[in-house]
Scaffold this motif. Sequence first.
Motif, PDB file in Angstrom:
ATOM      1  N   ILE A   1      51.522  46.603  -5.287  1.00  0.00           N
ATOM      2  CA  ILE A   1      50.904  47.134  -4.065  1.00  0.00           C
ATOM      3  C   ILE A   1      51.811  48.222  -3.505  1.00  0.00           C
ATOM      4  CG2 ILE A   1      50.132  46.588  -1.733  1.00  0.00           C
ATOM      5  CD1 ILE A   1      49.551  43.728  -2.786  1.00  0.00           C
ATOM      6  N   ASN A   2      51.351  49.458  -3.598  1.00  0.00           N
ATOM      7  CA  ASN A   2      52.107  50.605  -3.097  1.00  0.00           C
ATOM      8  C   ASN A   2      51.399  51.285  -1.931  1.00  0.00           C
ATOM      9  OD1 ASN A   2      54.037  50.292  -5.205  1.00  0.00           O
ATOM     10  ND2 ASN A   2      52.602  51.270  -6.608  1.00  0.00           N
ATOM     11  N   ASP A   3      50.218  50.822  -1.599  1.00  0.00           N
ATOM     12  CA  ASP A   3      49.429  51.429  -0.535  1.00  0.00           C
ATOM     13  C   ASP A   3      49.948  50.966   0.822  1.00  0.00           C
ATOM     14  OD1 ASP A   3      47.211  51.925   1.323  1.00  0.00           O
ATOM     15  OD2 ASP A   3      46.073  52.397  -0.475  1.00  0.00           O
ATOM     16  N   PRO A   4      50.049  51.851   1.813  1.00  0.00           N
ATOM     17  CA  PRO A   4      50.555  51.445   3.126  1.00  0.00           C
ATOM     18  C   PRO A   4      49.685  50.409   3.847  1.00  0.00           C
ATOM     19  CG  PRO A   4      49.851  53.750   3.153  1.00  0.00           C
ATOM     20  CD  PRO A   4      49.800  53.288   1.734  1.00  0.00           C
ATOM     21  N   ILE A   5      48.419  50.252   3.444  1.00  0.00           N
ATOM     22  CA  ILE A   5      47.590  49.231   4.094  1.00  0.00           C
ATOM     23  C   ILE A   5      47.785  47.858   3.455  1.00  0.00           C
ATOM     24  CG2 ILE A   5      45.855  50.872   4.920  1.00  0.00           C
ATOM     25  CD1 ILE A   5      44.037  49.907   2.638  1.00  0.00           C
ATOM     26  N   GLY A   6      48.603  47.781   2.404  1.00  0.00           N
ATOM     27  CA  GLY A   6      49.003  46.491   1.854  1.00  0.00           C
ATOM     28  C   GLY A   6      48.032  45.841   0.900  1.00  0.00           C
ATOM     29  N   SER A   7      47.237  46.640   0.189  1.00  0.00           N
ATOM     30  CA  SER A   7      46.327  46.056  -0.797  1.00  0.00           C
ATOM     31  C   SER A   7      46.217  46.967  -2.013  1.00  0.00           C
ATOM     32  CB  SER A   7      44.932  45.829  -0.197  1.00  0.00           C
ATOM     33  OG  SER A   7      44.316  47.060   0.108  1.00  0.00           O
TER      34      SER A   7
ATOM     35  N   PHE B   1      32.742  44.983 -10.879  1.00  0.00           N
ATOM     36  CA  PHE B   1      33.634  43.868 -10.576  1.00  0.00           C
ATOM     37  C   PHE B   1      34.929  44.436 -10.022  1.00  0.00           C
ATOM     38  CE2 PHE B   1      36.618  40.524 -12.033  1.00  0.00           C
ATOM     39  CZ  PHE B   1      35.945  39.392 -11.594  1.00  0.00           C
ATOM     40  N   ALA B   2      35.607  43.697  -9.160  1.00  0.00           N
ATOM     41  CA  ALA B   2      36.883  44.167  -8.619  1.00  0.00           C
ATOM     42  C   ALA B   2      37.828  43.006  -8.376  1.00  0.00           C
ATOM     43  CB  ALA B   2      36.649  44.923  -7.312  1.00  0.00           C
ATOM     44  N   ARG B   3      39.115  43.258  -8.585  1.00  0.00           N
ATOM     45  CA  ARG B   3      40.179  42.318  -8.190  1.00  0.00           C
ATOM     46  C   ARG B   3      40.914  42.976  -7.042  1.00  0.00           C
ATOM     47  NH1 ARG B   3      44.701  38.697 -10.635  1.00  0.00           N
ATOM     48  NH2 ARG B   3      46.267  38.965  -9.007  1.00  0.00           N
ATOM     49  N   ALA B   4      41.111  42.232  -5.950  1.00  0.00           N
ATOM     50  CA  ALA B   4      41.836  42.745  -4.786  1.00  0.00           C
ATOM     51  C   ALA B   4      43.091  41.912  -4.574  1.00  0.00           C
ATOM     52  CB  ALA B   4      40.958  42.702  -3.549  1.00  0.00           C
ATOM     53  N   ASP B   5      44.256  42.572  -4.607  1.00  0.00           N
ATOM     54  CA  ASP B   5      45.534  41.937  -4.316  1.00  0.00           C
ATOM     55  C   ASP B   5      45.976  42.356  -2.919  1.00  0.00           C
ATOM     56  OD1 ASP B   5      46.965  40.748  -6.970  1.00  0.00           O
ATOM     57  OD2 ASP B   5      45.592  42.369  -7.483  1.00  0.00           O
ATOM     58  N   PHE B   6      46.441  41.383  -2.128  1.00  0.00           N
ATOM     59  CA  PHE B   6      46.875  41.643  -0.758  1.00  0.00           C
ATOM     60  C   PHE B   6      48.301  41.151  -0.569  1.00  0.00           C
ATOM     61  CE2 PHE B   6      42.348  40.853  -0.671  1.00  0.00           C
ATOM     62  CZ  PHE B   6      41.821  41.701   0.290  1.00  0.00           C
ATOM     63  N   GLU B   7      49.148  41.946   0.076  1.00  0.00           N
ATOM     64  CA  GLU B   7      50.412  41.413   0.563  1.00  0.00           C
ATOM     65  C   GLU B   7      50.141  40.817   1.940  1.00  0.00           C
ATOM     66  OE1 GLU B   7      52.323  45.553   2.352  1.00  0.00           O
ATOM     67  OE2 GLU B   7      52.924  44.861   0.373  1.00  0.00           O
ATOM     68  N   VAL B   8      51.128  40.158   2.544  1.00  0.00           N
ATOM     69  CA  VAL B   8      50.947  39.577   3.877  1.00  0.00           C
ATOM     70  C   VAL B   8      50.516  40.684   4.842  1.00  0.00           C
ATOM     71  CG1 VAL B   8      52.105  38.409   5.789  1.00  0.00           C
ATOM     72  CG2 VAL B   8      52.607  37.740   3.432  1.00  0.00           C
ATOM     73  N   ASN B   9      49.472  40.429   5.601  1.00  0.00           N
ATOM     74  CA  ASN B   9      48.857  41.381   6.549  1.00  0.00           C
ATOM     75  C   ASN B   9      48.170  42.555   5.852  1.00  0.00           C
ATOM     76  OD1 ASN B   9      49.717  39.890   8.840  1.00  0.00           O
ATOM     77  ND2 ASN B   9      51.735  40.847   8.679  1.00  0.00           N
TER      78      ASN B   9
ATOM     79  N   ASN C   1      44.374  39.874   4.773  1.00  0.00           N
ATOM     80  CA  ASN C   1      45.182  38.702   4.447  1.00  0.00           C
ATOM     81  C   ASN C   1      45.786  38.171   5.745  1.00  0.00           C
ATOM     82  OD1 ASN C   1      46.930  36.752   3.531  1.00  0.00           O
ATOM     83  ND2 ASN C   1      48.105  38.113   2.211  1.00  0.00           N
ATOM     84  N   VAL C   2      45.360  36.990   6.173  1.00  0.00           N
ATOM     85  CA  VAL C   2      45.886  36.379   7.398  1.00  0.00           C
ATOM     86  C   VAL C   2      46.797  35.196   7.082  1.00  0.00           C
ATOM     87  CG1 VAL C   2      43.983  37.159   8.863  1.00  0.00           C
ATOM     88  CG2 VAL C   2      43.791  34.962   7.655  1.00  0.00           C
TER      89      VAL C   2
END
Length: 201
Positions: free
Chosen positions: A68-74, A94-102, A161-162
């Motif tokens: 995850i390199n995007d500033p919005i965290g996904s 189809f899509a896979r979405a990875d989220f960092e915290v927040n 991501n909460v």
Amino acid sequence: MKSLSTFLALALTLSLAFASDPSPLQDFCIGVSDPADGLYVNGKFCKDPNLAILSDFVITGLNERRPINDPIGSNVTFVNVDNLPGLNTLGLAFARADFEVNGQILPHTHPRASEILFVTEGSILAGFVTADDTGNRVFSKVLNKGDLIVFPLGMVHHAVNVGKGPAVAFGILNSQNPGMITIANTKVLGSNLQDFLASVV
């Protein structure tokens, strides 16, 4: 005789009004870019079906966490006819979405597809906004592992991501070209994005 012709004209009009895309006339149309390979369908040429191989229908590695390199965290990994040619003409993406915290996927809409979002890791606040006679309505819920939500065609929807750790979700869209219109980061329904997201938690 006049009533019979009126009835037939009405029946023909109704049958045209309820017409939809025709069913495929072959089992599949593996998308390729070379015009020498055959018929042009849905933006791709069709490979000779006799030359189809298993790898035209399989993609691997979607179980692996994405950086995850995007500033919005996904990070969204999209699977469509460009990287899985066997999807051509099947009306799916189809899509896979990875989220960092927040991390979040900004509010957006798909003008040509409904979507199912299925959470496989973490806790994700997801929802959509619709409009009816009473005004805008927000349908939103915190989804945990094993939960899913349906986003109706064209509705503005979001995911955040909460949870206290990384999160992963998979999306299935009922179009091979769903399109995506991202809502501006500055204003959503007359408020800034953070205020909007806080209001639906």
